[in-house]
Design an enzyme around this catalytic site. Structure first.
Site, PDB file in Angstrom:
ATOM      1  N   GLN A  99       0.835  -1.202   0.000  1.00  0.00           N
ATOM      2  CA  GLN A  99       0.000   0.000   0.000  1.00  0.00           C
ATOM      3  C   GLN A  99       0.869   1.251   0.000  1.00  0.00           C
ATOM      4  O   GLN A  99       1.823   1.351   0.762  1.00  0.00           O
ATOM      5  CB  GLN A  99      -0.911   0.004   1.233  1.00  0.00           C
ATOM      6  CG  GLN A  99      -1.952  -1.102   1.245  1.00  0.00           C
ATOM      7  CD  GLN A  99      -3.070  -0.871   0.253  1.00  0.00           C
ATOM      8  OE1 GLN A  99      -3.124   0.151  -0.422  1.00  0.00           O
ATOM      9  NE2 GLN A  99      -3.970  -1.837   0.143  1.00  0.00           N
ATOM     10  N   GLU A 149      -0.439 -16.011  -3.022  1.00  0.00           N
ATOM     11  CA  GLU A 149      -0.011 -14.937  -3.914  1.00  0.00           C
ATOM     12  C   GLU A 149       0.650 -15.526  -5.147  1.00  0.00           C
ATOM     13  O   GLU A 149       1.415 -16.492  -5.053  1.00  0.00           O
ATOM     14  CB  GLU A 149       0.974 -14.023  -3.174  1.00  0.00           C
ATOM     15  CG  GLU A 149       1.650 -12.975  -4.010  1.00  0.00           C
ATOM     16  CD  GLU A 149       0.675 -11.997  -4.643  1.00  0.00           C
ATOM     17  OE1 GLU A 149       0.767 -11.805  -5.884  1.00  0.00           O
ATOM     18  OE2 GLU A 149      -0.174 -11.446  -3.927  1.00  0.00           O
ATOM     19  N   ASP A 201      -7.811  -9.387  -1.264  1.00  0.00           N
ATOM     20  CA  ASP A 201      -7.374  -8.040  -1.653  1.00  0.00           C
ATOM     21  C   ASP A 201      -6.789  -8.120  -3.057  1.00  0.00           C
ATOM     22  O   ASP A 201      -5.577  -8.037  -3.252  1.00  0.00           O
ATOM     23  CB  ASP A 201      -6.336  -7.526  -0.651  1.00  0.00           C
ATOM     24  CG  ASP A 201      -5.937  -6.084  -0.922  1.00  0.00           C
ATOM     25  OD1 ASP A 201      -6.614  -5.426  -1.734  1.00  0.00           O
ATOM     26  OD2 ASP A 201      -4.942  -5.619  -0.343  1.00  0.00           O
ATOM     27  N   CYS A 229      -9.987  -2.110  -4.678  1.00  0.00           N
ATOM     28  CA  CYS A 229      -9.555  -0.771  -5.075  1.00  0.00           C
ATOM     29  C   CYS A 229     -10.361  -0.271  -6.273  1.00  0.00           C
ATOM     30  O   CYS A 229     -10.193   0.875  -6.694  1.00  0.00           O
ATOM     31  CB  CYS A 229      -8.059  -0.757  -5.398  1.00  0.00           C
ATOM     32  SG  CYS A 229      -7.593  -1.800  -6.790  1.00  0.00           S
ATOM     33  N   GLU A 272     -10.748   3.026  -1.477  1.00  0.00           N
ATOM     34  CA  GLU A 272     -10.780   1.584  -1.219  1.00  0.00           C
ATOM     35  C   GLU A 272     -12.171   1.212  -0.712  1.00  0.00           C
ATOM     36  O   GLU A 272     -12.731   1.899   0.153  1.00  0.00           O
ATOM     37  CB  GLU A 272      -9.724   1.210  -0.179  1.00  0.00           C
ATOM     38  CG  GLU A 272      -9.337  -0.243  -0.200  1.00  0.00           C
ATOM     39  CD  GLU A 272      -8.221  -0.540  -1.180  1.00  0.00           C
ATOM     40  OE1 GLU A 272      -7.701  -1.666  -1.150  1.00  0.00           O
ATOM     41  OE2 GLU A 272      -7.862   0.354  -1.981  1.00  0.00           O
TER      42      GLU A 272
END
Length: 289
Positions: A99, A149, A201, A229, A272
């Protein structure tokens, strides 16, 4: 350098090292000369803002990040930057997501802690975990964290960040979210399946359709916190998560319960979106007379 979604706070805080993409000649002599010219131009330029310079070359077979190699040739500067968030120290590699607004990210982590409503027996899935920021910030409140990830450098960062902060109950897996999520959910013990919470996310494009199906099919998952986002991408993902039960979408649907807008990108039109979804209890079928 990378500008996070139009956000300018990177001018005030250290950001991932600079990566320049440009077509270069293939012969070694000309390539070496171009490297020296690039390095000389960057290091000789007057810098009027606080910054730390790192320069690397990333081999690429064509335009676009999708076909870029993970191998970087460093010309100068450190290979990653460090950032602090809620008392934890993080290293961030150039290909990893972090971030850009640290004070805002701390507010995000505090909000997620409340929404997850996790306890000492909770298994927390951190899908699209990046460098482990969200999962590691919540690790002290849960039994264990499983981060997923696709970007291998980001996972290496996440593992290093867990070690440097003494977090022993977090593990991080490299792989496509749709495959790794389903695989890791299947590996849970029956006891662990009694308390499962997931945070997702994803990047701006949202979750892959198969990830939504994997989350939907895990009946043990009763609570899901979605961090988006890009609001339209959340809407697209909400359809498979919240649609009525069918042959392709087993189990009770999720229902949006609470939503929050957090301004992580000041002076831009973006914000966000954080949405809490909970599994709807399925009513018992009415006996046929």
């Amino acid at each position: 350098g990378p500008v996070g979604r139009g956000e300018w706070s990177h001018l005030l805080h250290p950001r991932p090292p600079l990566l320049l993409h440009a077509p270069l000649p293939h012969d070694a002599e000309t390539l070496a000369a171009e490297r020296e010219r690039l390095l000389s131009a960057l290091t000789a330029a007057p810098h009027t803002i606080p910054m730390r310079l790192s320069v690397a070359i990333q081999p690429c077979d064509g335009p676009g990040e999708a076909i870029a190699s993970e191998q970087l040739e460093w010309l100068c500067g450190p290979p990653y930057v460090e950032e602090q968030l809620l008392g934890l120290r993080y290293r961030v590699s150039p290909a990893a997501f972090f971030q850009v607004n640290t004070p805002g990210a701390e507010q995000l982590c505090n909000l997620l802690r409340k929404l997850c409503d996790a306890g000492p027996e909770t298994v927390l899935f951190d899908v699209c975990c990046g460098t482990g920021t969200l999962g590691l910030s919540l690790a002290s409140a849960v039994k264990r964290v499983i981060g997923i990830e696709l970007c291998k450098p980001a996972v290496l960062d996440a593992r290093a960040n867990a070690a440097r902060n003494g977090v022993a109950n977090a593990s991080f897996v490299v792989g496509k979210a749709e495959d790794a999520t389903r695989r890791q959910l299947d590996l849970l013990s029956e006891a662990e399946k009694q308390s499962v919470v997931a945070i997702v996310d994803p990047p701006r494009a949202g979750l892959h359709h198969e990830v939504c199906k994997a989350l939907r099919s895990c009946l043990a998952l009763r609570r899901l916190v979605f961090v988006a986002c890009h609001a339209p991408s959340f809407v697209n993902n909400a359809v498979p998560l919240c649609r009525p039960t069918s042959t392709s979408f087993q189990g009770p649907p999720f229902v949006p319960k609470r939503a929050f807008a957090l301004d992580l990108f000041p002076h831009t039109p973006h914000c966000e979106l954080i949405v809490l979804l909970e599994r709807e209890e399925q009513a018992e079928p009415t006996p046929t007379p």
